[in-house]
Design a protein around this motif. Structure first.
Motif, PDB file in Angstrom:
ATOM      1  N   LEU A  53       0.935  -1.254   0.103  1.00 28.06           N
ATOM      2  CA  LEU A  53      -0.323   0.203  -0.032  1.00 28.06           C
ATOM      3  C   LEU A  53       0.771   1.680  -0.436  1.00 28.06           C
ATOM      4  O   LEU A  53       0.713   1.939  -0.945  1.00 28.06           O
ATOM      5  N   TYR A  54       1.892   1.186   1.222  1.00 19.81           N
ATOM      6  CA  TYR A  54       2.577   2.049   1.224  1.00 19.81           C
ATOM      7  C   TYR A  54       3.661   2.481  -0.239  1.00 19.81           C
ATOM      8  O   TYR A  54       3.443   3.567  -0.576  1.00 19.81           O
ATOM      9  N   GLN A  55       4.091   1.757  -1.243  1.00 21.66           N
ATOM     10  CA  GLN A  55       4.712   2.070  -2.249  1.00 21.66           C
ATOM     11  C   GLN A  55       3.926   2.879  -3.257  1.00 21.66           C
ATOM     12  O   GLN A  55       4.593   2.899  -4.046  1.00 21.66           O
ATOM     13  N   ASP A  56       1.994   1.248  -3.168  1.00 24.46           N
ATOM     14  CA  ASP A  56       1.949   2.048  -4.764  1.00 24.46           C
ATOM     15  C   ASP A  56       1.088   3.502  -4.397  1.00 24.46           C
ATOM     16  O   ASP A  56       1.344   4.232  -5.231  1.00 24.46           O
ATOM     17  N   VAL A  57       0.595   3.864  -2.689  1.00 28.80           N
ATOM     18  CA  VAL A  57       0.340   5.640  -2.867  1.00 28.80           C
ATOM     19  C   VAL A  57       2.034   6.161  -2.780  1.00 28.80           C
ATOM     20  O   VAL A  57       1.592   7.109  -4.150  1.00 28.80           O
ATOM     21  N   LYS A  58       3.203   5.753  -2.861  1.00 23.21           N
ATOM     22  CA  LYS A  58       4.224   6.562  -2.707  1.00 23.21           C
ATOM     23  C   LYS A  58       4.398   6.706  -4.337  1.00 23.21           C
ATOM     24  O   LYS A  58       4.826   8.444  -4.496  1.00 23.21           O
ATOM     25  N   ALA A  59       4.647   5.924  -4.820  1.00 25.99           N
ATOM     26  CA  ALA A  59       4.648   6.051  -6.305  1.00 25.99           C
ATOM     27  C   ALA A  59       3.414   6.385  -7.184  1.00 25.99           C
ATOM     28  O   ALA A  59       3.858   7.378  -8.222  1.00 25.99           O
ATOM     29  N   ASN A  60       2.293   6.867  -7.010  1.00 28.26           N
ATOM     30  CA  ASN A  60       1.525   7.515  -7.668  1.00 28.26           C
ATOM     31  C   ASN A  60       0.943   9.133  -6.940  1.00 28.26           C
ATOM     32  O   ASN A  60       0.784   9.561  -7.636  1.00 28.26           O
ATOM     33  N   LYS A  61       1.924   9.521  -6.042  1.00 23.54           N
ATOM     34  CA  LYS A  61       2.287  10.480  -5.961  1.00 23.54           C
ATOM     35  C   LYS A  61       3.615  10.985  -6.078  1.00 23.54           C
ATOM     36  O   LYS A  61       3.834  12.736  -6.601  1.00 23.54           O
ATOM     37  N   GLN A  62       4.294  10.811  -7.231  1.00 26.13           N
ATOM     38  CA  GLN A  62       5.787  11.289  -8.143  1.00 26.13           C
ATOM     39  C   GLN A  62       5.303  11.426  -8.771  1.00 26.13           C
ATOM     40  O   GLN A  62       4.084  10.819  -9.947  1.00 26.13           O
TER      41      GLN A  62
END
Length: 161
Positions: free
Chosen positions: A152-161
């Motif tokens: 979840l963290y990695q998905d959210v972080k990737a979508n913010k970039q």
């Protein structure tokens, strides 16, 4: 019932304790809780009501653990990312998160709860194999939940970039 949100409130987690809980030592050492609690409750057979002291020590360990370790110097590890993902999950009412993570997180929480049934029953009837089954079940589902929080963290972080 949101078991994770309930636990956060019970633990009185603040920004500093969350920062410290991101330390891998905090995350990994929490896996000691179920076996220690098992032994504390089982000790009623040997020490009677004095087992309450051991149970209270386990509860103290649960509360103290996220406050005991220093914040990690490096956040690029499974445990820290799992902690960051859990924070996102707890704040899901205030932000949009991928639905597939939310559904799976709930399923993993319920899966862990099923293990608690074995855990409690095994301690009630003093069946070591059922207690072990309950411990393993809960810890596997907890580890799976943390792993899902990393995703979840990695998905959210990737979508913010």
């Amino acid at each position: 019932m949101d078991m994770v949100k309930w636990a956060e409130k019970l633990m009185s987690m603040d920004e500093q304790s969350w920062s410290r809980h991101a330390n891998p030592w905090s995350v990994y050492s929490r896996f000691s809780i179920m076996p220690m609690l098992s032994l504390a409750i089982w000790s009623r057979e040997w020490v009677g009501y004095h087992c309450l002291v051991f149970i209270l020590l386990c509860v103290l360990w649960v509360w103290l653990n996220p406050r005991l370790f220093s914040p990690p110097k490096d956040h690029n590890n499974w445990a820290s990312k799992g902690t960051f993902g859990e924070r996102l999950y707890l704040d899901r009412a205030n932000q949009s998160l991928p639905a597939h993570h939310l559904v799976m997180a709930k399923a993993l929480q319920w899966g862990s709860a099923i293990g608690l049934v074995f855990f409690i029953y095994g301690l009630w009837v003093l069946d070591i194999w059922v207690v072990i089954l309950g411990n393993v079940w809960v810890m596997v589902f907890k580890a799976w939940f943390v792993d899902r929080m990393v995703w979840l963290y990695q998905d959210v972080k990737a979508n913010k970039q």
